[in-house]
Design a protein around this motif. Structure first.
Motif, PDB file in Angstrom:
ATOM      1  N   LEU A   1       0.825  -1.199   0.000  1.00 30.23           N
ATOM      2  CA  LEU A   1       0.000   0.000   0.000  1.00 30.23           C
ATOM      3  C   LEU A   1       0.865   1.258   0.000  1.00 30.23           C
ATOM      4  O   LEU A   1       0.570   2.226  -0.704  1.00 30.23           O
ATOM      5  CB  LEU A   1      -0.936   0.016   1.212  1.00 30.23           C
ATOM      6  N   ARG A   2       1.931   1.246   0.765  1.00 32.04           N
ATOM      7  CA  ARG A   2       2.826   2.401   0.804  1.00 32.04           C
ATOM      8  C   ARG A   2       3.435   2.663  -0.567  1.00 32.04           C
ATOM      9  O   ARG A   2       3.490   3.792  -1.043  1.00 32.04           O
ATOM     10  CB  ARG A   2       3.925   2.225   1.838  1.00 32.04           C
ATOM     11  N   TRP A   3       3.902   1.605  -1.209  1.00 29.76           N
ATOM     12  CA  TRP A   3       4.489   1.745  -2.547  1.00 29.76           C
ATOM     13  C   TRP A   3       3.463   2.346  -3.511  1.00 29.76           C
ATOM     14  O   TRP A   3       3.751   3.309  -4.217  1.00 29.76           O
ATOM     15  CB  TRP A   3       4.979   0.387  -3.058  1.00 29.76           C
ATOM     16  N   ARG A   4       2.273   1.791  -3.509  1.00 30.73           N
ATOM     17  CA  ARG A   4       1.238   2.259  -4.438  1.00 30.73           C
ATOM     18  C   ARG A   4       0.791   3.683  -4.128  1.00 30.73           C
ATOM     19  O   ARG A   4       0.453   4.436  -5.039  1.00 30.73           O
ATOM     20  CB  ARG A   4       0.044   1.311  -4.418  1.00 30.73           C
ATOM     21  N   ALA A   5       0.784   4.053  -2.855  1.00 33.31           N
ATOM     22  CA  ALA A   5       0.380   5.403  -2.466  1.00 33.31           C
ATOM     23  C   ALA A   5       1.407   6.445  -2.892  1.00 33.31           C
ATOM     24  O   ALA A   5       1.056   7.572  -3.233  1.00 33.31           O
ATOM     25  CB  ALA A   5       0.153   5.470  -0.957  1.00 33.31           C
ATOM     26  N   HIS A   6       2.688   6.060  -2.895  1.00 32.68           N
ATOM     27  CA  HIS A   6       3.764   7.007  -3.202  1.00 32.68           C
ATOM     28  C   HIS A   6       4.209   6.990  -4.657  1.00 32.68           C
ATOM     29  O   HIS A   6       5.028   7.817  -5.046  1.00 32.68           O
ATOM     30  CB  HIS A   6       4.974   6.733  -2.309  1.00 32.68           C
TER      31      HIS A   6
END
Length: 98
Positions: free
Chosen positions: A20-25
């Motif tokens: 989720l962090r990767w996709r959010a950033h």
């Protein structure tokens, strides 16, 4: 002093949270990266599994739509109305460049 961006944050243990962090950033534009990634960084630690699932569903939407919902230029679809979108609309998680 806290850095403007926390791209070098300590590794997260949970694979779902990492994804989720990767996709959010990594949305495709600097504006979306800052808004969606900044929101994730500020709020993800309080989320339960259901809220993480909702955020993951939100990430499937177009950046321009997410940003329009957050700044109030488009109505929020019913499926995303609630506490998460209210928190996103506060915009208090965005750093201000000076």
């Amino acid at each position: 002093m806290r850095a403007r961006f926390d791209y070098m944050a300590a590794m997260l243990d949970d694979p779902t949270t990492k994804r989720l962090r990767w996709r959010a950033h990594h949305r495709g534009t600097k504006e979306a990266d800052r808004m969606i990634g900044g929101f994730f960084d500020r709020h993800h630690q309080q989320w339960d599994a259901q809220e993480k699932a909702l955020f993951e569903t939100l990430l499937e939407e177009q950046d321009v739509d997410i940003m329009a919902w957050a700044i109030g230029t488009q109505p929020v679809p019913e499926r995303f109305q609630g506490e998460m979108m209210i928190a996103m609309q506060r915009l208090d998680y965005l750093p201000i460049d000076r």
